[in-house]
Design a protein around this motif. Structure first.
Motif, PDB file in Angstrom:
ATOM      1  N   ILE A 212       0.301  -1.203   0.283  1.00 50.37           N
ATOM      2  CA  ILE A 212       0.104  -0.104  -0.208  1.00 50.37           C
ATOM      3  C   ILE A 212       0.698   1.268  -0.453  1.00 50.37           C
ATOM      4  N   PHE A 213       1.597   1.892   0.382  1.00 44.54           N
ATOM      5  CA  PHE A 213       2.965   2.301   1.239  1.00 44.54           C
ATOM      6  C   PHE A 213       3.742   2.963  -0.310  1.00 44.54           C
ATOM      7  N   SER A 214       4.523   1.799  -1.437  1.00 45.98           N
ATOM      8  CA  SER A 214       4.879   1.371  -1.953  1.00 45.98           C
ATOM      9  C   SER A 214       4.791   1.947  -3.235  1.00 45.98           C
ATOM     10  N   ALA A 215       2.624   1.618  -2.933  1.00 40.29           N
ATOM     11  CA  ALA A 215       1.634   1.992  -4.584  1.00 40.29           C
ATOM     12  C   ALA A 215       1.343   3.324  -4.565  1.00 40.29           C
ATOM     13  N   LEU A 216       1.235   3.613  -2.874  1.00 40.27           N
ATOM     14  CA  LEU A 216       0.591   5.248  -3.316  1.00 40.27           C
ATOM     15  C   LEU A 216       2.043   6.313  -4.025  1.00 40.27           C
ATOM     16  N   ALA A 217       3.236   5.606  -2.908  1.00 38.01           N
ATOM     17  CA  ALA A 217       4.555   6.692  -3.604  1.00 38.01           C
ATOM     18  C   ALA A 217       4.506   6.649  -5.333  1.00 38.01           C
ATOM     19  N   CYS A 218       4.325   5.229  -5.476  1.00 34.03           N
ATOM     20  CA  CYS A 218       4.562   5.142  -6.790  1.00 34.03           C
ATOM     21  C   CYS A 218       3.569   6.025  -7.915  1.00 34.03           C
ATOM     22  N   TRP A 219       2.224   5.619  -6.906  1.00 38.62           N
ATOM     23  CA  TRP A 219       1.449   6.568  -8.225  1.00 38.62           C
ATOM     24  C   TRP A 219       1.080   8.233  -8.025  1.00 38.62           C
ATOM     25  N   ASN A 220       1.612   8.881  -7.050  1.00 36.59           N
ATOM     26  CA  ASN A 220       1.670   9.295  -7.283  1.00 36.59           C
ATOM     27  C   ASN A 220       3.301  10.792  -7.483  1.00 36.59           C
ATOM     28  N   GLU A 221       4.155   9.714  -7.470  1.00 36.45           N
ATOM     29  CA  GLU A 221       5.116  10.238  -7.640  1.00 36.45           C
ATOM     30  C   GLU A 221       5.326  11.307  -8.987  1.00 36.45           C
ATOM     31  N   PHE A 222       5.637  12.546  -9.356  1.00 31.98           N
ATOM     32  CA  PHE A 222       5.813  13.328 -10.030  1.00 31.98           C
ATOM     33  C   PHE A 222       6.805  13.832 -10.603  1.00 31.98           C
ATOM     34  N   LEU A 223       8.509  14.156  -9.453  1.00 31.78           N
ATOM     35  CA  LEU A 223       9.671  14.850 -10.205  1.00 31.78           C
ATOM     36  C   LEU A 223      10.234  13.559 -11.215  1.00 31.78           C
ATOM     37  N   LEU A 224      10.248  12.751 -11.139  1.00 30.30           N
ATOM     38  CA  LEU A 224      10.947  11.902 -11.913  1.00 30.30           C
ATOM     39  C   LEU A 224      10.156  11.758 -13.525  1.00 30.30           C
ATOM     40  N   ALA A 225       9.086  11.511 -13.085  1.00 32.71           N
ATOM     41  CA  ALA A 225       7.316  11.512 -14.455  1.00 32.71           C
ATOM     42  C   ALA A 225       7.577  12.486 -14.932  1.00 32.71           C
ATOM     43  N   LEU A 226       8.119  13.712 -14.664  1.00 31.35           N
ATOM     44  CA  LEU A 226       8.203  15.111 -15.830  1.00 31.35           C
ATOM     45  C   LEU A 226       9.241  15.267 -16.230  1.00 31.35           C
ATOM     46  N   LEU A 227      10.792  14.376 -16.017  1.00 26.88           N
ATOM     47  CA  LEU A 227      11.945  15.090 -15.810  1.00 26.88           C
ATOM     48  C   LEU A 227      12.100  13.871 -17.166  1.00 26.88           C
ATOM     49  N   TYR A 228      11.488  12.151 -17.146  1.00 24.45           N
ATOM     50  CA  TYR A 228      12.442  11.257 -17.667  1.00 24.45           C
ATOM     51  C   TYR A 228      10.997  11.322 -18.991  1.00 24.45           C
ATOM     52  N   ILE A 229       9.765  11.414 -18.797  1.00 26.59           N
ATOM     53  CA  ILE A 229       9.468  10.820 -20.396  1.00 26.59           C
ATOM     54  C   ILE A 229       8.305  12.515 -20.500  1.00 26.59           C
ATOM     55  N   GLN A 230       8.702  12.663 -21.567  1.00 28.27           N
ATOM     56  CA  GLN A 230       8.222  13.531 -22.850  1.00 28.27           C
ATOM     57  C   GLN A 230       6.939  12.720 -23.588  1.00 28.27           C
ATOM     58  N   ASP A 231       7.257  11.584 -24.239  1.00 27.85           N
ATOM     59  CA  ASP A 231       6.217  10.891 -24.783  1.00 27.85           C
ATOM     60  C   ASP A 231       5.143  11.056 -24.110  1.00 27.85           C
ATOM     61  N   ASP A 232       4.373  12.100 -24.690  1.00 23.02           N
ATOM     62  CA  ASP A 232       2.544  11.503 -24.143  1.00 23.02           C
ATOM     63  C   ASP A 232       2.055  10.744 -24.513  1.00 23.02           C
ATOM     64  N   ALA A 233       2.691   9.653 -24.385  1.00 27.24           N
ATOM     65  CA  ALA A 233       1.725   8.456 -24.339  1.00 27.24           C
ATOM     66  C   ALA A 233       2.007   7.524 -23.152  1.00 27.24           C
ATOM     67  N   LEU A 234       3.494   7.760 -23.055  1.00 25.18           N
ATOM     68  CA  LEU A 234       4.254   7.251 -22.017  1.00 25.18           C
ATOM     69  C   LEU A 234       3.368   7.797 -20.600  1.00 25.18           C
ATOM     70  N   LYS A 235       3.162   9.371 -20.590  1.00 28.68           N
ATOM     71  CA  LYS A 235       2.596  10.120 -19.519  1.00 28.68           C
ATOM     72  C   LYS A 235       2.001   9.207 -18.181  1.00 28.68           C
ATOM     73  N   THR A 236       2.038   9.431 -16.809  1.00 26.45           N
ATOM     74  CA  THR A 236       1.363   8.761 -15.882  1.00 26.45           C
ATOM     75  C   THR A 236       0.682   9.580 -15.333  1.00 26.45           C
ATOM     76  N   ILE A 237      -0.289  10.221 -14.864  1.00 26.88           N
ATOM     77  CA  ILE A 237      -0.939  10.541 -14.047  1.00 26.88           C
ATOM     78  C   ILE A 237      -0.720  11.976 -13.157  1.00 26.88           C
ATOM     79  N   PRO A 238       0.345  11.461 -12.648  1.00 27.38           N
ATOM     80  CA  PRO A 238       0.662  13.397 -12.020  1.00 27.38           C
ATOM     81  C   PRO A 238       0.683  14.566 -13.038  1.00 27.38           C
ATOM     82  N   THR A 239       2.378  13.726 -14.320  1.00 29.62           N
ATOM     83  CA  THR A 239       2.040  14.674 -15.659  1.00 29.62           C
ATOM     84  C   THR A 239       1.334  14.642 -16.208  1.00 29.62           C
ATOM     85  N   GLY A 240       0.249  13.987 -16.408  1.00 34.11           N
ATOM     86  CA  GLY A 240      -0.647  13.674 -17.396  1.00 34.11           C
ATOM     87  C   GLY A 240      -1.589  14.809 -17.222  1.00 34.11           C
ATOM     88  N   LEU A 241      -2.065  15.087 -15.625  1.00 34.01           N
ATOM     89  CA  LEU A 241      -2.920  16.502 -15.692  1.00 34.01           C
ATOM     90  C   LEU A 241      -2.245  18.102 -14.709  1.00 34.01           C
TER      91      LEU A 241
END
Length: 287
Positions: A212-241
Motif C-alpha cells: 500500500i505504501f509503495s503503491a501510493l508513493a509510485c502512483w503519486n510520484e511527480f518529479l521523475l515522471a516529469l523529467l524522464y517521460i516526454q512522450d505523451d503516450a507514456l505519461k503517468t497521471i501526475p504529469t498528465g494532469l
C-alpha cells in the motif's frame, strides 16, 4: 457517605476517566475533517460550473451530473495516463515486494560479513533525498538509452521503495520465533524453501503494508515522471494532469473532475486495506 451517594460518586468517577479519551477522539475527528474537507470540496466542485465555483465556492451543487467526468476522461486522456500509472506502479510494487522480502529474510535470519554495511546502505536510502543522486541517475539512464521509457520510472521507483520495505519486513521477521526456522531446517528445508514456504506466508501482513505504501508513493510520484517521460503516450497521471491543467487553465470544473477521477480510487483502496496496514505496522512489535 450514604448508600445513595456511592453510586453517584462511582458514576462521576467513570465519567472523569472517560473524559481524556473523549477529548482525544474529538480532536482526531476534527483533524480528520480538516484533512477530508478539501477532497469533499473538490468532488462537489466538479459538479458545478466555473461561474458557480467562483460565486459560491462552498455551496452545494444544484445537480449531480457526471457529464463533466466523462468529458474530463475523454478530453484529458485520463484512461491512457491511468493505464501507464497502473503498469509502472504494478511492476514497481511487485519488484519491491520480491526484492525487499528476500533482502529482509537474508539480513534477519543470517549472520555474514558485511551485514552491518548493507544495513547502513539501506539506511542511506531512507535518508538521502532524491535530488542528491538525481544528476548521476539521469546521466546513467541517458547512457543506457532508457529515458522516455517505462523502465526509467520502474527502476528508480523500485530502488526508492526498497529501503523502507526491507526495514519494515526485517523488523517483522526479527519478531518471529527462531524455533520455527530451526524446526523447518531439521525437516530438511533449504534456504529457498524457508523463504518461500515459511517466511513469505508469515510476512503477509507486512507485505500488505509495504504494498500500500509503495503503491501510493509510485502512483503519486511527480518529479521523475516529469523529467524522464516526454512522450505523451507514456505519461503517468501526475504529469498528465499537469498538461491537462495547462490546456484548460480556466476550466476549473473540468480540472476538478479529472482530479476526482484519479484521487477517489486510491482513497477507496486505502480505506479498504486500512486494517491490513495497521496490522502490518504493529505485528512486528510483539513476539
Amino acid at each position: 457517605m450514604t448508600a445513595s451517594t456511592a453510586p453517584n460518586e462511582a458514576g462521576r468517577a467513570r465519567i472523569a476517566r472517560r473524559i481524556p479519551g473523549l477529548l482525544a477522539a474529538a480532536g482526531l475527528v476534527v483533524i480528520a475533517a480538516l484533512f477530508f474537507f478539501p477532497m469533499v470540496w473538490m468532488v462537489l466542485s466538479s459538479f458545478k460550473s466555473n461561474a458557480a465555483i467562483f460565486a459560491a465556492p462552498f455551496a452545494l451543487p444544484e445537480t449531480i451530473d457526471l457529464a463533466r467526468w466523462v468529458e474530463a476522461w475523454e478530453v484529458g486522456r485520463i484512461g491512457q495516463y491511468a493505464l501507464n500509472s497502473t503498469i509502472v506502479t504494478g511492476v514497481s510494487v511487485s519488484l519491491i515486494l520480491l526484492c525487499g522480502s528476500a533482502a529482509a529474510f537474508a539480513i534477519s535470519r543470517y549472520r555474514f560479513a558485511g551485514r552491518a554495511a548493507i544495513l547502513g546502505l539501506f539506511a542511506l536510502g531512507l535518508l538521502l533525498p532524491l535530488q542528491s543522486y538525481f544528476i548521476a541517475q539521469s546521466t546513467l539512464f541517458t547512457q543506457l538509452s532508457i529515458t522516455d521509457t517505462r523502465l526509467a520510472l520502474i527502476i528508480p521507483y523500485t530502488a526508492m521503495g526498497l529501503p523502507l520495505a526491507t526495514y519494515l519486513l526485517k523488523v517483522y521477521l526479527d519478531a518471529l520465533p527462531e524455533e520455527l526456522f530451526d524446526a523447518a531446517r531439521i525437516d530438511g528445508a533449504g534456504d529457498f524453501q524457508l523463504f518461500r514456504m515459511l517466511a513469505l506466508p508469515l510476512l503477509r501482513p507486512g507485505l500488505a503494508t509495504v504494498a500500500i505504501f509503495s503503491a501510493l508513493a509510485c502512483w503519486n510520484e511527480f518529479l521523475l515522471a516529469l523529467l524522464y517521460i516526454q512522450d505523451d503516450a507514456l505519461k503517468t497521471i501526475p504529469t498528465g494532469l499537469l498538461a491537462f491543467s495547462s490546456r484548460y487553465v480556466t476550466d476549473y470544473a473540468l480540472l476538478f473532475s479529472a482530479l476526482s477521477i484519479v484521487t477517489l480510487p486510491m482513497i477507496v483502496i486505502y480505506i479498504v486495506f486500512n486494517r491490513q496496514i495497521v496490522e502490518g505496522i504493529t505485528a512486528g512489535s510483539l513476539k
